[in-house]
Design a protein around this motif. Structure first.
Motif, PDB file in Angstrom:
ATOM      1  N   UNK A 111       0.834  -1.209   0.000  1.00  0.00           N
ATOM      2  CA  UNK A 111       0.000   0.000   0.000  1.00  0.00           C
ATOM      3  C   UNK A 111       0.867   1.258   0.000  1.00  0.00           C
ATOM      4  N   UNK A 112       1.969   1.231   0.780  1.00  0.00           N
ATOM      5  CA  UNK A 112       2.791   2.444   0.932  1.00  0.00           C
ATOM      6  C   UNK A 112       3.883   2.565  -0.134  1.00  0.00           C
ATOM      7  N   UNK A 113       3.952   1.556  -1.029  1.00  0.00           N
ATOM      8  CA  UNK A 113       5.080   1.525  -1.968  1.00  0.00           C
ATOM      9  C   UNK A 113       5.147   2.738  -2.884  1.00  0.00           C
ATOM     10  N   UNK A 114       3.999   3.213  -3.333  1.00  0.00           N
ATOM     11  CA  UNK A 114       4.048   4.269  -4.354  1.00  0.00           C
ATOM     12  C   UNK A 114       3.420   5.577  -3.899  1.00  0.00           C
ATOM     13  N   UNK A 115       3.090   5.673  -2.615  1.00  0.00           N
ATOM     14  CA  UNK A 115       2.387   6.869  -2.141  1.00  0.00           C
ATOM     15  C   UNK A 115       3.039   7.381  -0.865  1.00  0.00           C
ATOM     16  N   UNK A 116       3.184   8.694  -0.748  1.00  0.00           N
ATOM     17  CA  UNK A 116       3.640   9.271   0.523  1.00  0.00           C
ATOM     18  C   UNK A 116       2.635   8.870   1.592  1.00  0.00           C
ATOM     19  N   UNK A 117       3.125   8.314   2.683  1.00  0.00           N
ATOM     20  CA  UNK A 117       2.213   7.702   3.664  1.00  0.00           C
ATOM     21  C   UNK A 117       2.605   8.016   5.105  1.00  0.00           C
ATOM     22  N   UNK A 118       1.589   8.279   5.920  1.00  0.00           N
ATOM     23  CA  UNK A 118       1.766   8.290   7.374  1.00  0.00           C
ATOM     24  C   UNK A 118       1.147   6.995   7.851  1.00  0.00           C
ATOM     25  N   UNK A 119       1.974   6.113   8.415  1.00  0.00           N
ATOM     26  CA  UNK A 119       1.472   4.814   8.815  1.00  0.00           C
ATOM     27  C   UNK A 119       1.561   4.660  10.330  1.00  0.00           C
ATOM     28  N   UNK A 120       0.554   3.979  10.904  1.00  0.00           N
ATOM     29  CA  UNK A 120       0.420   3.941  12.355  1.00  0.00           C
ATOM     30  C   UNK A 120       0.247   2.520  12.860  1.00  0.00           C
ATOM     31  N   UNK A 121       0.960   2.152  13.920  1.00  0.00           N
ATOM     32  CA  UNK A 121       0.830   0.796  14.461  1.00  0.00           C
ATOM     33  C   UNK A 121       1.734   0.562  15.647  1.00  0.00           C
ATOM     34  N   UNK A 122       2.355  -0.646  15.687  1.00  0.00           N
ATOM     35  CA  UNK A 122       3.274  -0.986  16.780  1.00  0.00           C
ATOM     36  C   UNK A 122       4.683  -1.248  16.245  1.00  0.00           C
ATOM     37  N   UNK A 123       4.721  -1.803  14.997  1.00  0.00           N
ATOM     38  CA  UNK A 123       5.975  -2.310  14.432  1.00  0.00           C
ATOM     39  C   UNK A 123       6.347  -1.597  13.140  1.00  0.00           C
ATOM     40  N   UNK A 124       5.775  -0.442  12.915  1.00  0.00           N
ATOM     41  CA  UNK A 124       5.986   0.218  11.622  1.00  0.00           C
ATOM     42  C   UNK A 124       7.441   0.659  11.425  1.00  0.00           C
ATOM     43  N   UNK A 125       8.050   1.205  12.486  1.00  0.00           N
ATOM     44  CA  UNK A 125       9.442   1.675  12.361  1.00  0.00           C
ATOM     45  C   UNK A 125      10.444   0.531  12.466  1.00  0.00           C
ATOM     46  N   UNK A 126      10.085  -0.517  13.219  1.00  0.00           N
ATOM     47  CA  UNK A 126      11.057  -1.578  13.500  1.00  0.00           C
ATOM     48  C   UNK A 126      11.040  -2.698  12.457  1.00  0.00           C
TER      49      UNK A 126
END
Ligand code: DC
Length: 221
Positions: A111-126
């Motif tokens: 989903x985030x591959x081709x679009x500037x995205x703000x993504x929210x969760x627990x493991x998004x950065x790690x």
């Protein structure tokens, strides 16, 4: 560009991430909603929650889309249905299932591959976006988080007490922290922000400043 926002339940991630995405003109991706949707599908099919393969089959066969901050499961709008206390209490089965996690991680990356995205969760950065340009870790005290969740559930007409919400939240925190893969962890390069005592607007403003700071840093490198 990808901005990740991780943190415990009730830290205000969804509202802040949504507001930040609106401000930047980015897509907002609520990854918790995906684990909730798979859980809802499991509830409806009355699966045995100890049968991890049954949940994998559901996740593998699910048509999950998240257009414009809505959640569609096999063509049905489940945006509201995934927010009940029951779904919240059962979601750990999906979150603890490594095959389900991998399926959802793949979908998040796609989903985030081709679009500037703000993504929210627990493991998004790690785990999901370790190379994200900007990583934020949002926290708040236990009581503030439980109060937010409590008010949210009341506004949805659920009959719960504050103590119930607080005690369930402690259980979920423990589960989120103990989960070996995809558990709640602050990435080394995440910037931490506590939302205690801040209005939603103030949180969003601080996030905008953090993102701007990161973009400026990168441009100088
Ligand atoms: O953020 P939330 O309350 O909607 O998340 C629902 C559940 O899904 C929560 O128990 C933790 C889990 N989750 C996860 O394991 N990984 C994510 N990236 C997002 C949520």
């Amino acid at each position: 560009m990808i901005v990740t926002i991780d943190g415990p339940a009730g830290a205000g991630k969804s509202t802040a991430a949504r507001g930040l995405a609106d401000h930047l003109g980015y897509r907002f991706l609520d990854t918790g909603a995906m684990y909730r949707a798979i859980t809802l599908a499991g509830m409806r099919q009355q699966i045995d929650w100890q049968d991890s393969e049954a949940l994998v089959r559901i996740a593998a066969g699910a048509d999950l889309t998240l257009p414009d901050d809505q959640v569609f499961l096999n063509g049905e709008d489940v945006t509201q249905a995934i927010r009940t206390f029951e779904v919240t209490s059962l979601t750990h089965y999906a979150a603890d299932n490594q095959t389900v996690r991998q399926l959802l991680v793949d979908l998040q990356q796609e989903i985030a591959a081709h679009t500037d995205t703000v993504t929210e969760g627990r493991d998004q950065a790690t785990v999901v976006f370790p190379h994200a340009e900007c990583k934020i870790y949002l926290t708040a005290s236990d009581e503030v988080r439980a109060q937010r969740r409590y008010e949210d559930l009341l506004s949805r007409g659920e009959k719960v007490t504050f103590d119930e919400v607080l005690s369930k939240q402690k259980q979920r925190d423990l589960r989120d922290l103990k989960r070996e893969i995809g558990g709640l962890r602050k990435a080394e390069d995440s910037i931490e922000l506590s939302t205690d005592g801040l209005t939603t607007e103030q949180v969003i403003q601080q996030l905008v400043q953090i993102v701007r700071g990161r973009v400026t840093d990168k441009n100088q490198v």
